[in-house]
Design an enzyme around this catalytic site. Structure first.
Site, PDB file in Angstrom:
ATOM      1  N   GLU A 172       0.788  -1.221   0.000  1.00 17.62           N
ATOM      2  CA  GLU A 172       0.000   0.000   0.000  1.00 17.62           C
ATOM      3  C   GLU A 172       0.829   1.284   0.000  1.00 17.62           C
ATOM      4  OE1 GLU A 172      -3.256   0.121  -0.402  1.00 17.62           O
ATOM      5  OE2 GLU A 172      -3.255  -2.058  -0.545  1.00 17.62           O
ATOM      6  N   SER A 216     -60.873 -17.364   8.384  1.00 13.00           N
ATOM      7  CA  SER A 216     -61.515 -17.893   9.592  1.00 13.00           C
ATOM      8  C   SER A 216     -60.601 -17.900  10.803  1.00 13.00           C
ATOM      9  CB  SER A 216     -62.030 -19.306   9.328  1.00 13.00           C
ATOM     10  OG  SER A 216     -63.065 -19.282   8.363  1.00 13.00           O
TER      11      SER A 216
END
Length: 697
Positions: free
Chosen positions: A152, A418
């Site tokens: 990096e 129901s």
């Protein structure tokens, strides 16, 4: 973290140089302006004798006019320089990020994580950003630090935040390759981007990134910057920092990673989502090989070590990939935000979920949603289970969380059919009716509306026990019209239905929109003897430091039915399981009660039932409301419910349900009367025989 003094190597040096250049430019402009118009810094001397002006000019006189264009050009250049300096200063003022003087980079813009525990305190998953324990660079293996720096930012300790040499090198490499093969951002710039900026690739963002990098370099030491980077950089799979990533991918601390594991971690910052080993193990290993090559180029490792690392790649730790729990994770995270809206940082959420019951629920749904069920048009199912205290113990929001994250248990509002009728009969029992009250199943007309039953024809005189067991629609409508629709609405709300309920004529048949979660929770009072505890899924919420943000209080549940009404309802709903539409859900010796529900064209099928220990409900249907092929609440939903409840009750004592005993049907009454008449005649005959013998004596 201690801050260092501002120095000329950082942002202050840039500002000082800029001001010096502006000052020199202004001085140059002043001198050129005087030359252009024939002035000088000192007033001209007057000659004592005017006659001398008549004499010929000395050599060199008049050159200012001959050099007019040169002076003009010089002034334009000076003005341009001054304008550029002013523009640069304005750009700096505009682009310079506003960073608070006392900014804490350890916590600035830090995303919070939600760590979810089950009822026993065992961690089952985490949601959001996850940060590991803070680790100092000195605690980490040398090969991990070298792997990150060689990949990096090789000149990390040599630049002041922005590496012009590295940027130029990257530009040349990218130009040669015709694509982006190398980045020019330093570790400090990456840290600045991750802490303060968006990932958008724009020139303005790069400028801000560079200015922030200079600010960071001016305030923190190199080791502090590296420590911040190692602990806050995103490394995929929700992991922030090397410690969290090492735990996520390898199941160990970053302090103990091998060279091969260090190379894989160091390769992640370039594209963490792409190279995450849990998602792309092959890509992660290819990237790790690139990191090993970087280590060889910098001489950080020997060729033998790099070869061994390539030949022995890391073993990726298996993560919890239980897709069924995903629905509950999302639900718990949303609830946690409601209960602790001002929470900052990581929070630990202890839930009521029972992992054993959750697995039972997932298995029951999976076993029922077979190819045969799909052929019948049943594509989705959901299940919710509470214990008697109102604690949520299991939740399945669909057939497969990976395919669809839509939680049908809590987000889908459908008509219960129901399965809504128990609230009708609660209001009926409270209005003076009893399970033995008699009605006639016959054609009825309510202002032009003529409801029918699921099965053709009419049964004639029936008791309410039969009407509930066989789910007779005409009787439910007659009961509602007799007691008043408003009472049905009030009873449903009182027991726990939170959705809007309109008192229209079809309310008796469940023509309201509810979620499975609220319907099941409204059945809890039936199992609790008329008491209604508040349903809940979270026991406590606290920070990592142990600060309690929320604690569930086990308040006394309110009574929503009398004990007598509760017993009558148990008696009614027990008949559904005993010899009614819910017969497929019977649990053998274990007493249970419940109700089926099916809507028009078989679009929704429900079964909600309970024992003294657990209350559970199942919904089966399709997200697009497509009709199924005669799938009723007594078929697939009842089968799912039964399989779950049998597994869930393993090891639990068999308890009795108050009111759970067989009822006598209206149709069987003549037979019973004849039986009792025969018994009565037999007893009378025995009594007469005894009298005759006694008289003969």
């Amino acid at each position: 973290m201690a801050k260092k003094q501002y120095d000329r190597s950082g942002l202050s040096a840039v500002i000082a140089d800029l001001l010096a250049d502006m000052k020199r430019g202004a001085e140059a402009f002043h001198r050129d302006f005087l030359r252009l118009f024939g002035f000088s810094a000192k007033p001209p001397k007057k000659e004592p004798y005017p006659e001398k002006s008549k004499y010929p000019k000395t050599p060199g006189d008049g050159k200012a006019w001959r050099n007019l264009w040169g002076s003009l050009a010089l002034s334009v250049v000076s003005l341009g320089f001054l304008g550029a300096a002013v523009a640069l200063g304005l750009a700096f003022i505009y682009l310079a990020p506003q960073v608070p003087e006392n900014a804490d980079l350890w916590n600035v813009n830090r995303q919070a994580a939600i760590i979810v525990l089950d009822r026993n305190g065992e961690e089952i998953a985490a949601r959001g950003a996850r940060y590991g324990e803070h680790v100092d660079p000195g605690e980490l293996p040398d090969h991990l630090i070298k792997a990150i720096l060689s990949t990096e930012d090789r000149r990390f300790y040599d630049h002041g935040g922005v590496d012009l040499r590295g940027t130029l090198r990257a530009a040349v490499a990218n130009t040669k390759a015709g694509t982006v093969v190398e980045g020019g951002s330093t570790i400090t710039q990456q840290l600045a981007k991750n802490l303060f900026l968006s990932p958008r690739q724009t020139y303005e963002r790069k400028a801000r990134e560079a200015l922030l990098a200079l600010w960071i370099e001016g305030h923190y030491t190199k080791n502090e910057i590296l420590s911040l980077y190692l602990n806050r950089i995103y490394l995929g799979a929700g992991a922030y920092g090397v410690e969290s990533a090492a735990q996520t991918y390898f199941g160990k601390s970053a302090r103990d990673v091998t060279l091969a594991e260090a190379a894989m971690l160091a390769g992640l910052p370039k594209a963490p989502s792409t190279y995450a080993p849990t998602q792309n193990p092959e890509g992660a290993q290819r990237r790790a090989n690139d990191v090993l090559q970087n280590l060889l180029e910098t001489g950080a490792v020997a060729p033998f070590e790099a070869r061994e690392a390539r030949l022995n790649p890391p073993v990726i730790s298996k993560q919890n990939i239980d897709s069924g729990l995903g629905y509950f994770f999302d639900y718990a995270a949303a609830k946690a935000k409601e209960l602790a809206p001002n929470a900052t940082g990581d929070i630990i959420v202890r839930t009521t979920i029972d992992q054993k019951l959750q697995r039972d629920a997932e298995a029951a749904v999976a076993s029922a949603m077979t190819v045969e069920a799909r052929i019948k048009g049943a594509d989705q199912a959901a299940l919710v289970a509470y214990d008697q205290s109102g604690a949520l113990r299991a939740m399945v929001g669909g057939r497969d969380y990976k395919e669809s994250q839509f939680n049908r248990a809590v987000q889908a509002k459908r008509q219960p059919g129901s399965a809504f009728k128990p609230f009708v009969y609660v209001a009926a029992m409270e209005s003076g009716l009893t399970p033995n009250s008699r009605f006639v199943d016959q054609p009825i007309d309510i202002a032009g509306w003529q409801p029918t039953n699921y099965t053709p024809g009419f049964a004639g005189p029936v008791r309410l026990t039969e009407a509930v067991a066989k789910s007779i629609n005409t009787v439910a409508v007659q009961v509602t019209e007799r007691i008043g629709r408003g009472k049905v609405v009030e009873a449903a709300k009182r027991l726990g239905i939170k959705s809007e309920i309109a008192p229209h004529r079809s309310i008796a048949l469940g023509a309201v929109d509810v979620t499975l979660e609220e319907l099941v929770s409204a059945y809890i009072p039936f199992a609790r003897g008329g008491l209604a505890p508040e349903p809940y899924a979270i026991d406590s919420i606290e920070t990592r430091d142990g600060e309690i943000l929320y604690l569930h209080s086990d308040d006394n549940p309110k009574r929503v039915m009398t004990a007598d009404v509760s017993k009558k309802m148990n008696h009614l709903l027990y008949q559904v399981m005993l010899n009614g539409t819910g017969g497929r859900a019977r649990l053998g010796r274990r007493e249970a009660a419940g109700k089926t529900g099916t809507t028009n064209d078989w679009r929704d099928a429900w079964f909600v039932g309970y024992t003294p220990q657990l209350i559970a409900g199942v919904w089966v249907g399709n997200d697009d409301y497509t009709p199924m092929e005669k799938v009723t609440g007594g078929t697939i939903p009842a089968s799912i419910w039964k399989e779950f409840m049998i597994s869930a009750h393993q090891g639990l004592p068999v308890l009795s349900l108050d009111g759970a005993y067989p009822a006598v049907s209206y149709a069987a009454e003549p037979v019973l009367l004849d039986f009792y008449r025969e018994v009565s005649r037999g007893l009378a005959s025995v009594r007469r025989d005894g009298n005759e013998r006694r008289f003969r004596r």
